[in-house]
Structures are given as C-alpha cells and as structure tokens.
Write a protein that holds these residues in place. Structure first.
Motif, PDB file in Angstrom:
ATOM      1  N   VAL A 116       0.840  -1.203   0.000  1.00  0.00           N
ATOM      2  CA  VAL A 116       0.000   0.000   0.000  1.00  0.00           C
ATOM      3  C   VAL A 116       0.871   1.247   0.000  1.00  0.00           C
ATOM      4  O   VAL A 116       0.618   2.207  -0.735  1.00  0.00           O
ATOM      5  CB  VAL A 116      -0.943  -0.006   1.218  1.00  0.00           C
ATOM      6  CG1 VAL A 116      -1.604   1.370   1.398  1.00  0.00           C
ATOM      7  CG2 VAL A 116      -2.015  -1.075   1.060  1.00  0.00           C
ATOM      8  N   SER A 117       1.921   1.249   0.821  1.00  0.00           N
ATOM      9  CA  SER A 117       2.811   2.406   0.890  1.00  0.00           C
ATOM     10  C   SER A 117       3.481   2.680  -0.457  1.00  0.00           C
ATOM     11  O   SER A 117       3.569   3.826  -0.899  1.00  0.00           O
ATOM     12  CB  SER A 117       3.875   2.190   1.961  1.00  0.00           C
ATOM     13  OG  SER A 117       3.416   2.582   3.231  1.00  0.00           O
ATOM     14  N   LEU A 118       3.969   1.630  -1.095  1.00  0.00           N
ATOM     15  CA  LEU A 118       4.639   1.808  -2.381  1.00  0.00           C
ATOM     16  C   LEU A 118       3.659   2.332  -3.423  1.00  0.00           C
ATOM     17  O   LEU A 118       3.964   3.270  -4.174  1.00  0.00           O
ATOM     18  CB  LEU A 118       5.253   0.490  -2.836  1.00  0.00           C
ATOM     19  CG  LEU A 118       6.034   0.542  -4.156  1.00  0.00           C
ATOM     20  CD1 LEU A 118       7.214   1.511  -4.048  1.00  0.00           C
ATOM     21  CD2 LEU A 118       6.519  -0.841  -4.551  1.00  0.00           C
ATOM     22  N   GLU A 119       2.484   1.751  -3.468  1.00  0.00           N
ATOM     23  CA  GLU A 119       1.475   2.168  -4.444  1.00  0.00           C
ATOM     24  C   GLU A 119       1.041   3.607  -4.196  1.00  0.00           C
ATOM     25  O   GLU A 119       0.922   4.409  -5.133  1.00  0.00           O
ATOM     26  CB  GLU A 119       0.264   1.235  -4.377  1.00  0.00           C
ATOM     27  CG  GLU A 119      -0.821   1.577  -5.393  1.00  0.00           C
ATOM     28  CD  GLU A 119      -1.995   0.619  -5.342  1.00  0.00           C
ATOM     29  OE1 GLU A 119      -2.980   0.850  -6.068  1.00  0.00           O
ATOM     30  OE2 GLU A 119      -1.930  -0.360  -4.579  1.00  0.00           O
ATOM     31  N   ALA A 120       0.826   3.969  -2.947  1.00  0.00           N
ATOM     32  CA  ALA A 120       0.370   5.315  -2.629  1.00  0.00           C
ATOM     33  C   ALA A 120       1.453   6.353  -2.907  1.00  0.00           C
ATOM     34  O   ALA A 120       1.163   7.455  -3.400  1.00  0.00           O
ATOM     35  CB  ALA A 120      -0.060   5.388  -1.167  1.00  0.00           C
ATOM     36  N   THR A 121       2.697   6.037  -2.594  1.00  0.00           N
ATOM     37  CA  THR A 121       3.794   6.983  -2.840  1.00  0.00           C
ATOM     38  C   THR A 121       4.000   7.173  -4.333  1.00  0.00           C
ATOM     39  O   THR A 121       4.243   8.289  -4.804  1.00  0.00           O
ATOM     40  CB  THR A 121       5.092   6.497  -2.178  1.00  0.00           C
ATOM     41  OG1 THR A 121       4.834   6.181  -0.800  1.00  0.00           O
ATOM     42  CG2 THR A 121       6.165   7.567  -2.232  1.00  0.00           C
ATOM     43  N   ALA A 128       9.130   5.797  -6.447  1.00  0.00           N
ATOM     44  CA  ALA A 128       9.398   5.228  -5.123  1.00  0.00           C
ATOM     45  C   ALA A 128       9.862   3.784  -5.222  1.00  0.00           C
ATOM     46  O   ALA A 128       9.468   3.045  -6.131  1.00  0.00           O
ATOM     47  CB  ALA A 128       8.153   5.309  -4.254  1.00  0.00           C
ATOM     48  N   GLU A 129      10.689   3.381  -4.270  1.00  0.00           N
ATOM     49  CA  GLU A 129      11.145   1.994  -4.204  1.00  0.00           C
ATOM     50  C   GLU A 129      11.428   1.624  -2.752  1.00  0.00           C
ATOM     51  O   GLU A 129      11.880   2.452  -1.962  1.00  0.00           O
ATOM     52  CB  GLU A 129      12.404   1.798  -5.052  1.00  0.00           C
ATOM     53  CG  GLU A 129      13.569   2.698  -4.649  1.00  0.00           C
ATOM     54  CD  GLU A 129      14.784   2.512  -5.540  1.00  0.00           C
ATOM     55  OE1 GLU A 129      15.379   1.416  -5.496  1.00  0.00           O
ATOM     56  OE2 GLU A 129      15.143   3.454  -6.265  1.00  0.00           O
ATOM     57  N   ASP A 195       1.721   1.193   6.240  1.00  0.00           N
ATOM     58  CA  ASP A 195       1.022   1.749   5.078  1.00  0.00           C
ATOM     59  C   ASP A 195       1.016   3.275   5.026  1.00  0.00           C
ATOM     60  O   ASP A 195       0.256   3.869   4.259  1.00  0.00           O
ATOM     61  CB  ASP A 195      -0.417   1.232   5.031  1.00  0.00           C
ATOM     62  CG  ASP A 195      -1.210   1.568   6.289  1.00  0.00           C
ATOM     63  OD1 ASP A 195      -0.645   2.191   7.201  1.00  0.00           O
ATOM     64  OD2 ASP A 195      -2.402   1.205   6.344  1.00  0.00           O
ATOM     65  N   SER A 196       1.859   3.937   5.823  1.00  0.00           N
ATOM     66  CA  SER A 196       1.793   5.399   5.897  1.00  0.00           C
ATOM     67  C   SER A 196       3.011   6.097   5.305  1.00  0.00           C
ATOM     68  O   SER A 196       3.267   7.268   5.611  1.00  0.00           O
ATOM     69  CB  SER A 196       1.604   5.849   7.345  1.00  0.00           C
ATOM     70  OG  SER A 196       2.723   5.478   8.146  1.00  0.00           O
ATOM     71  N   ALA A 200       4.175  10.321   5.093  1.00  0.00           N
ATOM     72  CA  ALA A 200       5.454  10.782   5.643  1.00  0.00           C
ATOM     73  C   ALA A 200       6.254  11.565   4.608  1.00  0.00           C
ATOM     74  O   ALA A 200       6.794  12.637   4.900  1.00  0.00           O
ATOM     75  CB  ALA A 200       6.256   9.586   6.150  1.00  0.00           C
ATOM     76  N   VAL A 201       6.322  11.035   3.382  1.00  0.00           N
ATOM     77  CA  VAL A 201       7.075  11.711   2.324  1.00  0.00           C
ATOM     78  C   VAL A 201       6.457  13.059   1.990  1.00  0.00           C
ATOM     79  O   VAL A 201       7.158  14.074   1.864  1.00  0.00           O
ATOM     80  CB  VAL A 201       7.138  10.813   1.069  1.00  0.00           C
ATOM     81  CG1 VAL A 201       7.743  11.582  -0.107  1.00  0.00           C
ATOM     82  CG2 VAL A 201       7.944   9.549   1.349  1.00  0.00           C
TER      83      VAL A 201
END
Length: 207
Positions: A116-121, A128-129, A195-196, A200-201
């Motif tokens: 989820v974090s990767l997809e959202a970023t 993102a990676e 998932d956050s 943060a970014v």
C-alpha cells in the motif's frame, strides 16, 4: 535526450525517402544519434530525430545550411515528461520482525501495508522503491549504501519498525548517519505504520 518530430503529409513515398535521407544526414552533423521513420496515418509520414541534448537539437534547427523542405514539412520538439523525484523507503524485511512487539500485526499484514505504501507513494507522483533490510548492520550498511550511491533521492523514508524499537536504536542511529553522509540533500521522513509512507514523504517533499 531531445527528440524532434518531422511530419510531412504526402503520398509520394520515394520523395519522402529522399527527404528522410537528406534530413538524417544533416541531423547527424549536429550529433543526432538516431533517425526513425514511421507512418502516422494514411498520408502523414514522420521521422523522429534523437539528439543527446536540447542544445544540439536547437543548433540543428538553426543551421542555415539545413536543406529546403516542402511547405508541408513540420519540425517540432517533443517535450520530455519531467522526471519524477526519487524516494527511497527503508524498512525491515518481514522475516526479521518480532511481531510479538506489534499486537495485531503479522507478516501478511506487514507485506500488504508495504505494498500500500509503495502504491500510494507512486500514485502521489514519486519514483518510489522499497529497500528492505535485516537487523545485521554490516548487511544493512552495504544494502543501503548501494542504493544511495546509485541515484539521487529527494527523500529517504525510514519505517516505524526501525525507528521505534528500542532494540534497534543503534542501527537507527547508524542508518541516519549513513544517509546524512551519502545523501545530504535528501529529506528524512518517518512513517508511523507500514502503510503510511506516502503521508510521511508528502510532509516534506512535493512531487
């Protein structure tokens, strides 16, 4: 790389091929590395001229010796999409996490949160990676160092599992020092859950 698109509405293929050869030869004198002809529709033929830099492409367009072309030939620059800012997300590999410290969390939920974090970023507009590490500092240092020297990152996000666990305080401090040394211009940010990362970014960097 800069690409110029040459479009010509014609049904005379022989004339077009002659134009292609003349144009490609003139472009090569200005550093053109590739000339690709193709058909856009029934009577529009095109050439994509690729130059290593925009300066070389503009020099080609400004060359007074450029061959005279039929009035229906159009030369136009193709704008390259702006490169996305790179973001490195650093967290623990699920296999090294002691889930007894995180009630309600297990490996499957952690993996889902990381996804989820990767997809959202990425959806927020970043390149993102994830960089998942173990708890062994020599391995962590080698893994993170290889990523940091490979490209420039606008931000480096460190996951809550690394940041909040007292047992990993020294690893966290060493990681901060490594990032500060190798990527001094990257903004540091910290997630509060698997998932956050995107939130943060975005607190520190805009796409």
């Amino acid at each position: 790389m800069t690409t110029l698109l040459v479009r010509h509405r014609t049904t005379d293929l022989d004339a077009w091929l002659s134009l292609h050869d003349r144009l490609a030869a003139a472009a090569r004198a200005h550093g053109c590395t590739r000339a690709r002809p193709y058909r856009q529709d029934d009577d529009t033929l095109a050439i994509a001229l690729e130059f290593p830099t925009s300066a070389e492409a503009h020099a080609f367009l400004a060359d007074p010796a450029l061959p005279d072309f039929p009035a229906r030939v159009v030369l136009e620059p193709l704008a390259r999409p702006a490169a996305r800012k790179a973001v490195l997300l650093v967290g623990f590999e699920p296999r090294v996490v002691d889930f007894s410290n995180y009630p309600g969390l297990d490996e499957a939920k952690l993996l889902a949160g990381l996804a989820v974090s990767l997809e959202a970023t990425t959806a927020a507009g970043f390149d993102a990676e994830w960089c998942l590490v173990t708890t062994d500092w020599p391995e962590v240092e080698a893994t993170v160092r290889a990523r940091l020297v490979a490209r420039d990152y606008a931000a480096v996000m460190i996951g809550a599992g690394i940041r909040t666990a007292p047992a990993h305080l020294l690893l966290f401090e060493r990681l901060i020092d490594l990032i500060h040394t190798l990527a001094p211009d990257a903004r540091l940010c910290f997630s509060t859950s698997p998932d956050s990362a995107a939130q943060a970014v975005l607190r520190w960097v805009q796409p």
